[in-house]
Design a protein around this motif. Structure first.
Motif, PDB file in Angstrom:
ATOM      1  N   HIS A  58       4.883   1.895 -15.704  1.00  0.00           N
ATOM      2  CA  HIS A  58       3.961   1.852 -14.567  1.00  0.00           C
ATOM      3  C   HIS A  58       3.403   0.445 -14.355  1.00  0.00           C
ATOM      4  O   HIS A  58       3.159   0.044 -13.213  1.00  0.00           O
ATOM      5  CB  HIS A  58       2.822   2.852 -14.756  1.00  0.00           C
ATOM      6  CG  HIS A  58       3.290   4.273 -14.761  1.00  0.00           C
ATOM      7  ND1 HIS A  58       3.860   4.870 -13.665  1.00  0.00           N
ATOM      8  CD2 HIS A  58       3.295   5.205 -15.750  1.00  0.00           C
ATOM      9  CE1 HIS A  58       4.201   6.111 -13.954  1.00  0.00           C
ATOM     10  NE2 HIS A  58       3.869   6.345 -15.223  1.00  0.00           N
ATOM     11  N   ARG A  62       3.559  -1.541 -10.818  1.00  0.00           N
ATOM     12  CA  ARG A  62       2.358  -2.054 -10.155  1.00  0.00           C
ATOM     13  C   ARG A  62       2.450  -3.559  -9.937  1.00  0.00           C
ATOM     14  O   ARG A  62       2.066  -4.071  -8.884  1.00  0.00           O
ATOM     15  CB  ARG A  62       1.125  -1.697 -10.972  1.00  0.00           C
ATOM     16  CG  ARG A  62       0.785  -0.239 -10.879  1.00  0.00           C
ATOM     17  CD  ARG A  62      -0.536   0.072 -11.581  1.00  0.00           C
ATOM     18  NE  ARG A  62      -0.744   1.494 -11.559  1.00  0.00           N
ATOM     19  CZ  ARG A  62      -0.806   2.262 -12.624  1.00  0.00           C
ATOM     20  NH1 ARG A  62      -0.695   1.737 -13.832  1.00  0.00           N
ATOM     21  NH2 ARG A  62      -1.000   3.570 -12.509  1.00  0.00           N
ATOM     22  N   VAL A 103       1.548   3.805  -6.040  1.00  0.00           N
ATOM     23  CA  VAL A 103       1.481   3.324  -7.425  1.00  0.00           C
ATOM     24  C   VAL A 103       0.086   3.386  -8.020  1.00  0.00           C
ATOM     25  O   VAL A 103      -0.097   3.083  -9.192  1.00  0.00           O
ATOM     26  CB  VAL A 103       2.040   1.891  -7.583  1.00  0.00           C
ATOM     27  CG1 VAL A 103       3.492   1.828  -7.182  1.00  0.00           C
ATOM     28  CG2 VAL A 103       1.216   0.877  -6.854  1.00  0.00           C
ATOM     29  N   THR A 104      -0.896   3.778  -7.224  1.00  0.00           N
ATOM     30  CA  THR A 104      -2.248   3.891  -7.768  1.00  0.00           C
ATOM     31  C   THR A 104      -2.707   5.347  -7.768  1.00  0.00           C
ATOM     32  O   THR A 104      -2.706   5.988  -8.796  1.00  0.00           O
ATOM     33  CB  THR A 104      -3.247   3.010  -6.991  1.00  0.00           C
ATOM     34  OG1 THR A 104      -3.198   3.338  -5.599  1.00  0.00           O
ATOM     35  CG2 THR A 104      -2.942   1.541  -7.174  1.00  0.00           C
TER      36      THR A 104
END
Length: 147
Positions: A58, A62, A103-104
């Motif tokens: 991840h 990000r 992605v958040t």
């Protein structure tokens, strides 16, 4: 096609060349990001076997989205100053929003499919914005130097 002031044309050509390379890099990176996000759910188990497990991390994702957002913003704003067309921004803004949300917010939940769809669509929109921006910059440059 002759330039009236060669020193100005050389500087313009050099700076334009750098931005076009950056735009091409952005388009390629955004497209690869979209492919990565679309295929990741299917190949995640194979990544460690080929030494590419970092692609499923991840933090990598990000960081890549942050890089893509900065590159897109820079190249599209610069391109807009040359061609004055809104279409690249119309494509890029929703694409960047989808990427960042994917992605958040969505990445923190258990919605892997929604995450994949959002970042894939976002990446494709940003890649499309770069391609349209490149074409418009080329067209604006050609019109500027046509006699």
């Amino acid at each position: 096609m002759q330039c009236e002031n060669p020193s100005v044309c050389d500087v313009d050509s050099k700076s334009r060349g750098w931005w076009l390379v950056a735009d091409r890099l952005g388009a390629t990176a955004s497209f690869l990001c979209a492919v990565h996000c679309a295929l990741l759910p299917f190949v995640i188990a194979l990544l460690p076997l080929v030494g590419l497990e970092f692609l499923a991390d991840h933090a990598f994702e990000r960081g890549f989205v942050l890089f893509a957002a900065a590159l897109a913003t820079t190249t599209l704003v610069t391109g807009n100053r040359k061609h004055r067309q809104r279409l690249p921004m119309v494509l890029a803004v929703p694409g960047l929003i989808l990427l960042v949300l994917g992605v958040t917010v969505v990445d923190l939940s258990a919605h892997t499919t929604l995450h994949s769809i959002m970042v894939t669509c976002g990446g494709l929109l940003v890649a499309s914005a770069h391609v349209v921006n490149l074409r418009l910059v080329y067209r604006a440059h050609a019109l500027q130097h046509a006699h």
